[in-house]
Scaffold this motif. Structure first.
Motif, short mmCIF file in Angstrom:
data_model
loop_
_atom_site.label_atom_id
_atom_site.label_comp_id
_atom_site.label_asym_id
_atom_site.label_seq_id
_atom_site.Cartn_x
_atom_site.Cartn_y
_atom_site.Cartn_z
N VAL A 194 0.84 -1.20 0.00
CA VAL A 194 0.00 0.00 0.00
C VAL A 194 0.88 1.25 0.00
O VAL A 194 0.64 2.19 -0.75
CB VAL A 194 -0.95 -0.02 1.22
N ASP A 195 1.93 1.23 0.85
CA ASP A 195 2.86 2.37 0.88
C ASP A 195 3.44 2.63 -0.49
O ASP A 195 3.56 3.78 -0.93
CB ASP A 195 4.03 2.06 1.84
N PHE A 196 3.82 1.53 -1.17
CA PHE A 196 4.43 1.69 -2.48
C PHE A 196 3.48 2.38 -3.44
O PHE A 196 3.86 3.29 -4.18
CB PHE A 196 4.84 0.31 -3.03
N ILE A 197 2.22 1.95 -3.45
CA ILE A 197 1.27 2.52 -4.41
C ILE A 197 1.01 3.99 -4.11
O ILE A 197 0.95 4.83 -5.03
CB ILE A 197 -0.02 1.69 -4.41
N ILE A 198 0.89 4.33 -2.84
CA ILE A 198 0.66 5.73 -2.49
C ILE A 198 1.88 6.57 -2.89
O ILE A 198 1.75 7.66 -3.46
CB ILE A 198 0.39 5.86 -0.98
N HIS A 199 3.07 6.04 -2.60
CA HIS A 199 4.31 6.72 -2.96
C HIS A 199 4.39 6.92 -4.46
O HIS A 199 4.75 8.00 -4.95
CB HIS A 199 5.49 5.89 -2.46
N PHE A 200 4.00 5.88 -5.20
CA PHE A 200 3.97 5.95 -6.66
C PHE A 200 3.08 7.08 -7.12
O PHE A 200 3.45 7.89 -7.98
CB PHE A 200 3.46 4.60 -7.17
N MET A 201 1.88 7.17 -6.54
CA MET A 201 0.95 8.22 -6.95
C MET A 201 1.52 9.60 -6.67
O MET A 201 1.35 10.53 -7.47
CB MET A 201 -0.39 8.04 -6.22
N GLU A 202 2.21 9.74 -5.53
CA GLU A 202 2.79 11.04 -5.21
C GLU A 202 3.90 11.40 -6.18
O GLU A 202 3.98 12.53 -6.68
CB GLU A 202 3.40 11.01 -3.80
#
Lengths: 150, 168
Positions: free
Chosen positions: B132-140
């Motif tokens: 989940v962290d990765f996907i949020i980081h990706f979006m940012e």
């Protein structure tokens, strides 16, 4: 047998539908669930009773109805109510909701996200945040798994 | 406008945390097969309600869950033509190398720019909260990278045009 008649239509029959464990969506549709009345909601909003309007639309949500038009109309009404409440009033109105209504509200928030209009998403994000603080991950899981879509 | 970024990412994170609860489930249709049900979509009882989270009409995330897999599709903000081209090329670059990304899908879902497919095998190997962290980081990061690339393109264009026109 089939070679005699040269009729190969039997190949097109979907035999899986005749299996015993085939899942069928709940057929019981409540035709009476017509959703909240728009006039009622308008009058409550005009009088400034926003919290009451929210309770009313959530109680009369057409969850069991199969009519997509009824559901769309109800979704628009709920969205109107959600937009009308100001940021500081949201917490107060959430206090009066029981778990079932909170889940219904979460469903409507996600429904509102699907049709973003001017400024609606920002307000809905605030609602999502406050409702999540009150309910936790459980209500999101219930939204994802509940067959009664809003 | 940018004030909605943090609430948006927060809402996506919360929804992902809820939806990423997947478990192993072999195919009901074909014996000895194990397919991500969100892609196959043959059995209605295995699919969850798809939810959308939008920040405005251009940026949204679609999360489709099922019993053993989860599909996340992201629509990235593209304000003008050059951002559209950059975004498209960047996403294509990543999607061609989807195998190394593990959770990336080779084709984005219709209407979105990039899609991820997370299955129970991924969640068994990797931490869910890290995914989940990765996907949020990706979006940012995507937005930042596209802006950076746009600046780079513009400055390169200016410099090369300057050099060329010096001759005249």
């Amino acid at each position: 047998m089939s070679k005699n008649t040269r009729n190969t239509a039997f190949r097109k029959v979907d035999v899986d539908q005749y299996g015993e464990e085939v899942y069928e969506e709940d057929q019981t549709a409540d035709e009476g669930a017509t959703g909240p009345s728009d006039a009622e909601v308008q009058s409550m909003l005009a009088k400034g009773r926003n919290g009451d309007a929210l309770q009313y639309v959530l109680t009369n949500a057409p969850l069991t109805s199969k009519n997509q038009g009824v559901k769309d109309k109800a979704a628009q009404t709920v969205l109107k109510v959600l937009m009308s409440l100001k940021a500081n009033e949201i917490e107060g109105s959430l206090k009066g909701l029981d778990q079932a209504k909170q889940d219904t509200l979460m469903k409507y928030i996600y429904r509102g996200f699907e049709n973003p209009s001017e400024g609606s998403s920002a307000q809905l994000l605030v609602w999502h945040d406050k409702l999540f603080a009150a309910t936790g991950v459980g209500s999101i899981v219930r939204v994802l798994t509940d067959r009664k879509r809003v | 406008m940018s004030t909605t970024l943090q609430p948006y990412l927060k809402a996506v994170r919360q929804t992902l945390t809820a939806a990423i609860c997947v478990e192993n489930f072999s195919s009901q249709v074909v014996e000895r097969h194990n397919k991500p049900e969100v892609e196959v979509r043959t059995s209605k009882e295995l699919l969850l309600t798809p939810v959308t989270i939008s920040r405005n009409d251009k940026e949204k995330v679609l999360i489709e869950g099922s019993i053993n897999s989860l599909r996340i599709s992201i629509a990235i903000k593209q304000a003008d033509e050059i951002e559209k081209i950059l975004c498209h090329k960047f996403m294509r670059f990543m999607m061609m190398r989807a195998e190394n990304f593990i959770i990336l899908r080779r084709k984005p879902v219709e209407g979105y720019d990039i899609s991820f497919l997370v299955t129970n095998f991924h969640t068994e190997q990797m931490f869910k909260h890290k995914l989940v962290d990765f996907i949020i980081h990706f979006m940012e990061e995507i937005d930042k990278e596209i802006s950076e690339m746009k600046l780079a393109v513009n400055s390169r264009a200016r410099i090369s045009a300057e050099e060329f026109l010096k001759r005249f």
